[in-house]
Design a protein around this motif. Structure first.
Motif, PDB file in Angstrom:
ATOM      1  N   THR A   5       0.970  -1.124  -0.135  1.00 38.00           N
ATOM      2  CA  THR A   5      -0.150  -0.039  -0.149  1.00 38.00           C
ATOM      3  C   THR A   5       0.891   1.148  -0.011  1.00 38.00           C
ATOM      4  OG1 THR A   5      -0.114  -0.065   2.391  1.00 38.00           O
ATOM      5  CG2 THR A   5      -1.963  -1.317   1.053  1.00 38.00           C
ATOM      6  N   LYS A   6       1.913   1.037   0.242  1.00 37.46           N
ATOM      7  CA  LYS A   6       3.008   2.058   0.306  1.00 37.46           C
ATOM      8  C   LYS A   6       4.310   1.680  -0.245  1.00 37.46           C
ATOM      9  CE  LYS A   6       4.848   2.197   4.933  1.00 37.46           C
ATOM     10  NZ  LYS A   6       5.058   3.075   6.233  1.00 37.46           N
ATOM     11  N   PRO A   7       5.060   2.767  -1.089  1.00 36.70           N
ATOM     12  CA  PRO A   7       6.569   2.162  -1.551  1.00 36.70           C
ATOM     13  C   PRO A   7       7.355   1.607  -0.176  1.00 36.70           C
ATOM     14  CG  PRO A   7       5.944   4.299  -2.474  1.00 36.70           C
ATOM     15  CD  PRO A   7       4.855   3.949  -1.280  1.00 36.70           C
ATOM     16  N   ARG A   8       8.184   0.690  -0.722  1.00 31.70           N
ATOM     17  CA  ARG A   8       8.894   0.087   0.335  1.00 31.70           C
ATOM     18  C   ARG A   8      10.580   0.177  -0.237  1.00 31.70           C
ATOM     19  NH1 ARG A   8       6.404  -5.603   1.701  1.00 31.70           N
ATOM     20  NH2 ARG A   8       4.217  -4.598   2.520  1.00 31.70           N
ATOM     21  N   GLY A   9      11.511   0.761   0.761  1.00 33.88           N
ATOM     22  CA  GLY A   9      12.652   0.890   0.062  1.00 33.88           C
ATOM     23  C   GLY A   9      13.012   2.329  -0.514  1.00 33.88           C
ATOM     24  N   CYS A  10      13.978   2.782  -1.118  1.00 33.41           N
ATOM     25  CA  CYS A  10      14.361   3.868  -1.697  1.00 33.41           C
ATOM     26  C   CYS A  10      14.312   3.826  -3.244  1.00 33.41           C
ATOM     27  CB  CYS A  10      15.889   3.974  -1.273  1.00 33.41           C
ATOM     28  SG  CYS A  10      16.516   5.673  -2.174  1.00 33.41           S
ATOM     29  N   THR A  11      13.308   4.456  -3.647  1.00 32.78           N
ATOM     30  CA  THR A  11      12.982   4.525  -5.104  1.00 32.78           C
ATOM     31  C   THR A  11      14.456   4.898  -6.087  1.00 32.78           C
ATOM     32  OG1 THR A  11      10.646   5.600  -4.668  1.00 32.78           O
ATOM     33  CG2 THR A  11      11.639   5.765  -6.893  1.00 32.78           C
ATOM     34  N   SER A  12      15.158   5.831  -5.602  1.00 30.10           N
ATOM     35  CA  SER A  12      16.175   6.274  -6.232  1.00 30.10           C
ATOM     36  C   SER A  12      17.270   4.926  -6.384  1.00 30.10           C
ATOM     37  CB  SER A  12      17.155   7.183  -5.497  1.00 30.10           C
ATOM     38  OG  SER A  12      18.256   7.417  -6.402  1.00 30.10           O
ATOM     39  N   PHE A  13      17.347   3.945  -5.250  1.00 31.76           N
ATOM     40  CA  PHE A  13      18.046   2.917  -5.411  1.00 31.76           C
ATOM     41  C   PHE A  13      17.547   1.776  -6.279  1.00 31.76           C
ATOM     42  CE2 PHE A  13      19.214  -1.205  -3.656  1.00 31.76           C
ATOM     43  CZ  PHE A  13      20.651  -1.239  -3.917  1.00 31.76           C
ATOM     44  N   LYS A  14      16.318   1.538  -6.375  1.00 29.06           N
ATOM     45  CA  LYS A  14      15.581   0.606  -7.186  1.00 29.06           C
ATOM     46  C   LYS A  14      15.644   1.003  -8.589  1.00 29.06           C
ATOM     47  CE  LYS A  14      12.032  -1.178  -4.239  1.00 29.06           C
ATOM     48  NZ  LYS A  14      12.650  -2.683  -4.479  1.00 29.06           N
ATOM     49  N   VAL A  15      15.598   2.552  -8.959  1.00 28.92           N
ATOM     50  CA  VAL A  15      15.751   2.812 -10.367  1.00 28.92           C
ATOM     51  C   VAL A  15      17.272   2.706 -10.963  1.00 28.92           C
ATOM     52  CG1 VAL A  15      15.599   4.731 -11.770  1.00 28.92           C
ATOM     53  CG2 VAL A  15      13.538   4.302 -10.179  1.00 28.92           C
ATOM     54  N   ARG A  16      17.950   2.767 -10.069  1.00 28.86           N
ATOM     55  CA  ARG A  16      19.668   2.667 -10.332  1.00 28.86           C
ATOM     56  C   ARG A  16      19.948   1.166 -10.417  1.00 28.86           C
ATOM     57  NH1 ARG A  16      23.157   6.779  -9.487  1.00 28.86           N
ATOM     58  NH2 ARG A  16      22.396   8.767  -8.889  1.00 28.86           N
ATOM     59  N   GLN A  17      19.415   0.361  -9.645  1.00 25.75           N
ATOM     60  CA  GLN A  17      19.434  -0.982  -9.941  1.00 25.75           C
ATOM     61  C   GLN A  17      18.851  -1.442 -11.182  1.00 25.75           C
ATOM     62  OE1 GLN A  17      17.193  -2.549  -6.502  1.00 25.75           O
ATOM     63  NE2 GLN A  17      19.146  -3.961  -5.899  1.00 25.75           N
ATOM     64  N   LEU A  18      17.592  -0.968 -11.573  1.00 26.95           N
ATOM     65  CA  LEU A  18      17.282  -1.116 -12.854  1.00 26.95           C
ATOM     66  C   LEU A  18      18.063  -0.870 -13.905  1.00 26.95           C
ATOM     67  CD1 LEU A  18      14.925  -2.503 -14.681  1.00 26.95           C
ATOM     68  CD2 LEU A  18      13.727  -0.270 -14.328  1.00 26.95           C
ATOM     69  N   SER A  19      18.737   0.448 -13.839  1.00 25.72           N
ATOM     70  CA  SER A  19      19.249   1.102 -14.811  1.00 25.72           C
ATOM     71  C   SER A  19      20.629   0.377 -14.962  1.00 25.72           C
ATOM     72  CB  SER A  19      19.755   2.431 -14.487  1.00 25.72           C
ATOM     73  OG  SER A  19      20.306   3.164 -15.410  1.00 25.72           O
ATOM     74  N   ARG A  20      21.081   0.047 -14.025  1.00 29.36           N
ATOM     75  CA  ARG A  20      22.573  -0.903 -14.229  1.00 29.36           C
ATOM     76  C   ARG A  20      22.294  -2.265 -14.740  1.00 29.36           C
ATOM     77  NH1 ARG A  20      23.802   1.624  -9.049  1.00 29.36           N
ATOM     78  NH2 ARG A  20      22.799  -0.123  -7.982  1.00 29.36           N
ATOM     79  N   ARG A  21      21.370  -2.813 -14.306  1.00 28.90           N
ATOM     80  CA  ARG A  21      20.801  -4.081 -15.208  1.00 28.90           C
ATOM     81  C   ARG A  21      20.691  -4.010 -16.700  1.00 28.90           C
ATOM     82  NH1 ARG A  21      21.984  -7.922 -17.065  1.00 28.90           N
ATOM     83  NH2 ARG A  21      20.808  -9.807 -17.176  1.00 28.90           N
ATOM     84  N   LEU A  22      19.784  -2.914 -16.845  1.00 28.93           N
ATOM     85  CA  LEU A  22      19.580  -2.840 -18.395  1.00 28.93           C
ATOM     86  C   LEU A  22      20.883  -2.300 -18.867  1.00 28.93           C
ATOM     87  CD1 LEU A  22      16.227  -0.606 -18.126  1.00 28.93           C
ATOM     88  CD2 LEU A  22      16.503  -2.921 -19.037  1.00 28.93           C
ATOM     89  N   SER A  23      21.611  -1.394 -18.497  1.00 29.05           N
ATOM     90  CA  SER A  23      22.996  -1.104 -19.144  1.00 29.05           C
ATOM     91  C   SER A  23      23.802  -2.476 -19.344  1.00 29.05           C
ATOM     92  CB  SER A  23      23.782  -0.247 -18.139  1.00 29.05           C
ATOM     93  OG  SER A  23      23.040   0.996 -18.276  1.00 29.05           O
ATOM     94  N   GLN A  24      23.903  -3.322 -18.340  1.00 26.34           N
ATOM     95  CA  GLN A  24      24.695  -4.695 -18.685  1.00 26.34           C
ATOM     96  C   GLN A  24      23.999  -5.461 -19.659  1.00 26.34           C
ATOM     97  OE1 GLN A  24      24.134  -6.079 -14.606  1.00 26.34           O
ATOM     98  NE2 GLN A  24      25.776  -5.256 -13.658  1.00 26.34           N
ATOM     99  N   PHE A  25      22.784  -5.401 -19.938  1.00 25.64           N
ATOM    100  CA  PHE A  25      22.026  -6.152 -20.846  1.00 25.64           C
ATOM    101  C   PHE A  25      22.190  -5.435 -22.145  1.00 25.64           C
ATOM    102  CE2 PHE A  25      18.350  -7.228 -23.546  1.00 25.64           C
ATOM    103  CZ  PHE A  25      18.071  -8.692 -22.897  1.00 25.64           C
ATOM    104  N   TYR A  26      22.218  -4.408 -22.534  1.00 26.01           N
ATOM    105  CA  TYR A  26      22.630  -3.803 -23.709  1.00 26.01           C
ATOM    106  C   TYR A  26      23.923  -3.798 -24.082  1.00 26.01           C
ATOM    107  CZ  TYR A  26      17.950  -1.915 -24.683  1.00 26.01           C
ATOM    108  OH  TYR A  26      16.539  -1.921 -24.909  1.00 26.01           O
TER     109      TYR A  26
END
Length: 151
Positions: A5-26
């Motif tokens: 019902t509410k965000p858990r954890g740090c949004t910035s951290f989660k977005v950076r995790q996704l960004s790093r993973r996408l960068s690795q993928f590409y």
């Protein structure tokens, strides 16, 4: 699975995790051309814009001049981007060389493969939803006005 019902954890951290993973993928695919994904992106944007002053290119790409300079340097050394005199003695223009255009075209095929693999892995609907969420979030955050120093 229960929906929080509410965000858990740090949004910035989660977005950076996704960004790093996408960068690795590409990067895994685009590196087959000898370029990093960031270099391919820079070449593609410069090819689209044509000869540009570095300050204008940095503004277009939403990055600081120092970040752009750091990213351009290996491309200049490799002969993929050239730096020439601008309108006056103090200004410079950067542009993609014929070798850079050839390398960009080679990397494009690998980028397309990465994009197709990602679409298949995540599903096109999820990718479209992600793009929409990113675009809306960038607009709400006023991203047009904030240069990014981390690229």
């Amino acid at each position: 699975m229960d929906t929080p019902t509410k965000p858990r954890g740090c949004t910035s951290f989660k977005v950076r995790q996704l960004s790093r993973r996408l960068s690795q993928f590409y990067d895994a695919e685009v590196s087959k051309s000898g370029l990093k994904t960031t270099q391919y992106s820079l070449l593609s944007n410069l090819a689209r814009l044509g000869p540009s002053r570095p300050v204008d290119l940095a503004g277009e790409l939403k990055m600081t001049a120092s970040t752009l300079s750091r990213n351009l340097q290996p491309l200049i050394v490799a002969g993929l981007v050239a730096q020439t005199a601008g309108a006056d003695a103090r200004s410079r223009l950067v542009h993609v060389t014929p070798e850079g255009e050839e390398k960009r075209h080679e990397a494009l095929a690998h980028w397309k493969t990465a994009q197709q693999k990602l679409n298949a892995l995540l599903g096109v609907e999820r990718v479209l939803a992600l793009h929409l969420l990113i675009d809306e979030s960038m607009e709400l955050l006023g991203a047009e006005d904030v240069p990014d120093g981390d690229d």
